[in-house]
Design an enzyme around this catalytic site. Structure first.
Site, PDB file in Angstrom:
ATOM      1  CE  LYS A 115       6.257  48.753  89.884  1.00  0.00           C
ATOM      2  NZ  LYS A 115       6.757  50.102  89.661  1.00  0.00           N
ATOM      3  CE  LYS A 198      10.158  45.207  83.959  1.00  0.00           C
ATOM      4  NZ  LYS A 198       9.710  46.608  84.038  1.00  0.00           N
ATOM      5  CE  LYS A 201      13.743  51.492  88.177  1.00  0.00           C
ATOM      6  NZ  LYS A 201      13.923  52.571  87.249  1.00  0.00           N
TER       7      LYS A 201
HETATM    8  P1  ATP Z   1      10.709  48.248  87.875  1.00  0.00           P
HETATM    9  O1  ATP Z   1      11.510  47.316  87.009  1.00  0.00           O
HETATM   10  O2  ATP Z   1      11.332  48.489  89.205  1.00  0.00           O
HETATM   11  O3  ATP Z   1       9.276  47.938  87.929  1.00  0.00           O
HETATM   12  P2  ATP Z   1      10.940  49.950  85.686  1.00  0.00           P
HETATM   13  O4  ATP Z   1      12.398  49.904  85.394  1.00  0.00           O
HETATM   14  O5  ATP Z   1      10.022  49.165  84.841  1.00  0.00           O
HETATM   15  O6  ATP Z   1      10.773  49.650  87.203  1.00  0.00           O
HETATM   16  P3  ATP Z   1      10.886  52.752  84.991  1.00  0.00           P
HETATM   17  O7  ATP Z   1      12.149  53.202  85.607  1.00  0.00           O
HETATM   18  O8  ATP Z   1       9.844  53.751  85.112  1.00  0.00           O
HETATM   19  O9  ATP Z   1      10.358  51.430  85.651  1.00  0.00           O
HETATM   20  O10 ATP Z   1      11.107  52.356  83.477  1.00  0.00           O
HETATM   21  C1  ATP Z   1      11.616  53.273  82.579  1.00  0.00           C
HETATM   22  C2  ATP Z   1      11.536  52.758  81.165  1.00  0.00           C
HETATM   23  O11 ATP Z   1      12.318  51.580  80.985  1.00  0.00           O
HETATM   24  C3  ATP Z   1      10.114  52.381  80.724  1.00  0.00           C
HETATM   25  O12 ATP Z   1       9.896  52.923  79.427  1.00  0.00           O
HETATM   26  C4  ATP Z   1      10.131  50.888  80.657  1.00  0.00           C
HETATM   27  O13 ATP Z   1       9.225  50.388  79.692  1.00  0.00           O
HETATM   28  C5  ATP Z   1      11.551  50.606  80.280  1.00  0.00           C
HETATM   29  N1  ATP Z   1      11.980  49.279  80.728  1.00  0.00           N
HETATM   30  C6  ATP Z   1      11.986  48.827  82.010  1.00  0.00           C
HETATM   31  N2  ATP Z   1      12.475  47.567  82.074  1.00  0.00           N
HETATM   32  C7  ATP Z   1      12.775  47.198  80.802  1.00  0.00           C
HETATM   33  C8  ATP Z   1      13.318  46.000  80.215  1.00  0.00           C
HETATM   34  N3  ATP Z   1      13.634  44.952  80.956  1.00  0.00           N
HETATM   35  N4  ATP Z   1      13.492  45.975  78.871  1.00  0.00           N
HETATM   36  C9  ATP Z   1      13.174  47.039  78.099  1.00  0.00           C
HETATM   37  N5  ATP Z   1      12.655  48.201  78.598  1.00  0.00           N
HETATM   38  C10 ATP Z   1      12.465  48.289  79.926  1.00  0.00           C
END
Ligand code: ATP
Ligand code: LTN
Length: 334
Positions: A115, A198, A201
């Site tokens: 980040k 990964k 969003k």
């Molecule tokens: P960003 O992708 O913007 O960094 P994020 O989606 O990782 O944000 P959160 O909204 O806090 O951040 O994530 C919520 C949950 O979703 C967390 O438990 C995270 O581990 C899970 N998660 C996020 N992306 C994935 C993915 N691609 N596959 C599986 N689990 C995910």
């Protein structure tokens, strides 16, 4: 009979559209685990402001995420559902845990490094302290289990380290939590535009992710555009990350194993398969979207859920915080 349920905590940031990665890796398990555990789920708005947020959008996203949780099947009668900033104990415990957290271990965190690189104009102390706030979230509720996607494993390890460090220094205070990470490929759904990354969003290319509010046409279009590998055979393999990711997504939305999917699409090409993946996703998301829209119209209901949730969460959190304050030596009256 009479057996105590395990305590469970997790949270999602209201930092934009929730993706099918968030859903498969985390939110879906929040729902599955709610009957067997004492569950507490938060909208992590304090975490969200570690990167720039438009204030009006943050307010809107907080309400939307709360409605989405309920539309996905989280039952506010069974679980404690609240907004992180409504419970001041999260910030209060963070301060105390900061005094046993080392800058070295925080600056080594993969998410901090990623980040900081992506938001080079806004590398703030909050971004670095993010995992300490996350540890406070979990430890305040004495959670034994934390459902998250694989990307959060490192933060969970830090949470465990901080709990153990505090317990050793001040005597047993915190439950040391375990992560609950989905088995196999559901733990990390990959980007549709680049299956080595990964699904996120915050990806600047919207074709990389599917959000839970995308309509059916958009979902199918994004699936059709998904980067696949050379050849035309629907088969999961290490050298076929694009197709393997689509097989994982298809499996998550239909319950089918990779082998079943391979059999189903034997002799058919990528084209047919991609449309089927899109349809399987839409079959789950469209009714969820209708439910979310219905819930969002009832602001009073959402406000009540948040208020009740914050009160219930505060009661538990206060108990842990006052124990912590006593152990570190804060004078609390005689
Ligand atoms: P960003 O992708 O913007 O960094 P994020 O989606 O990782 O944000 P959160 O909204 O806090 O951040 O994530 C919520 C949950 O979703 C967390 O438990 C995270 O581990 C899970 N998660 C996020 N992306 C994935 C993915 N691609 N596959 C599986 N689990 C995910
Ligand atoms: N950092 C998490 C969101 C989060 C969280 C938590 C997850 C904030 N506090 C406590 C589990 C437990 C993320 O998924 N990006």
């Amino acid at each position: 009979m009479g057996e105590e349920k395990k305590k469970l905590f997790s949270a999602v940031q209201p930092s934009g559209a929730v993706t099918i990665g968030n859903y498969i890796g985390a939110i879906r398990n929040f729902v599955r685990l709610q009957d067997e555990h004492d569950c507490i789920y938060a909208v992590a708005d304090l975490h969200a402001i570690t990167v720039k947020q438009e204030p009006a959008a943050l307010r809107r996203n907080t309400l939307e995420l709360m409605a989405l949780f309920i539309a996905c099947g989280i039952d506010p009668e069974k679980c404690v559902l609240f907004v992180q900033s409504h419970v001041p104990a999260h910030c209060e415990l963070t301060w105390v845990l900061n005094t046993i957290a080392y800058p070295g271990e925080l600056s080594r965190m993969t998410q901090f490094k990623d980040k900081s690189a992506r938001h080079a104009d806004n590398v703030n102390m909050g971004l670095m302290d993010y995992p300490v706030l996350m540890a406070s979230d979990i430890l305040l509720y004495q959670a034994a289990l934390v459902p998250v996607g694989a990307d959060q494993k490192q933060h969970l390890e830090l949470t465990r380290d901080l709990a153990i460090r505090f317990n050793n220094r001040y005597s047993d205070t915190f439950t040391v939590p375990e992560p609950f990470i989905p088995k196999g490929s559901g733990a990390k759904i990959m980007s549709l535009a680049d299956p080595t990354k990964k699904m996120s969003k915050s990806d600047e290319n919207p074709n990389g992710f599917i959000t839970l509010s995308d309509d059916k046409d958009t979902i199918i279009r994004k699936c059709k555009r998904a980067v696949t590998d050379s050849g035309n055979e629907v088969r999961a393999a290490e050298d076929k990350p694009g197709v393997s990711n689509l097989i994982a997504i298809y499996g998550a939305f239909t319950g089918k194993s990779a082998e079943e999917t391979e059999r189903e699409f034997a002799g058919k090409g990528y084209g047919d398969f991609k449309v089927a993946v899109g349809e399987a996703i839409a079959d789950v998301l469209v009714p969820m979207q209708e439910e979310k829209a219905r819930i969002l119209k009832d602001k009073q209901f959402l406000n009540d859920v948040m208020k009740k949730g914050a009160e219930a969460a505060s009661r538990i959190a206060r108990r842990t915080l006052s124990k912590v304050y006593r152990k570190v030596g804060f004078y609390q009256g005689e």
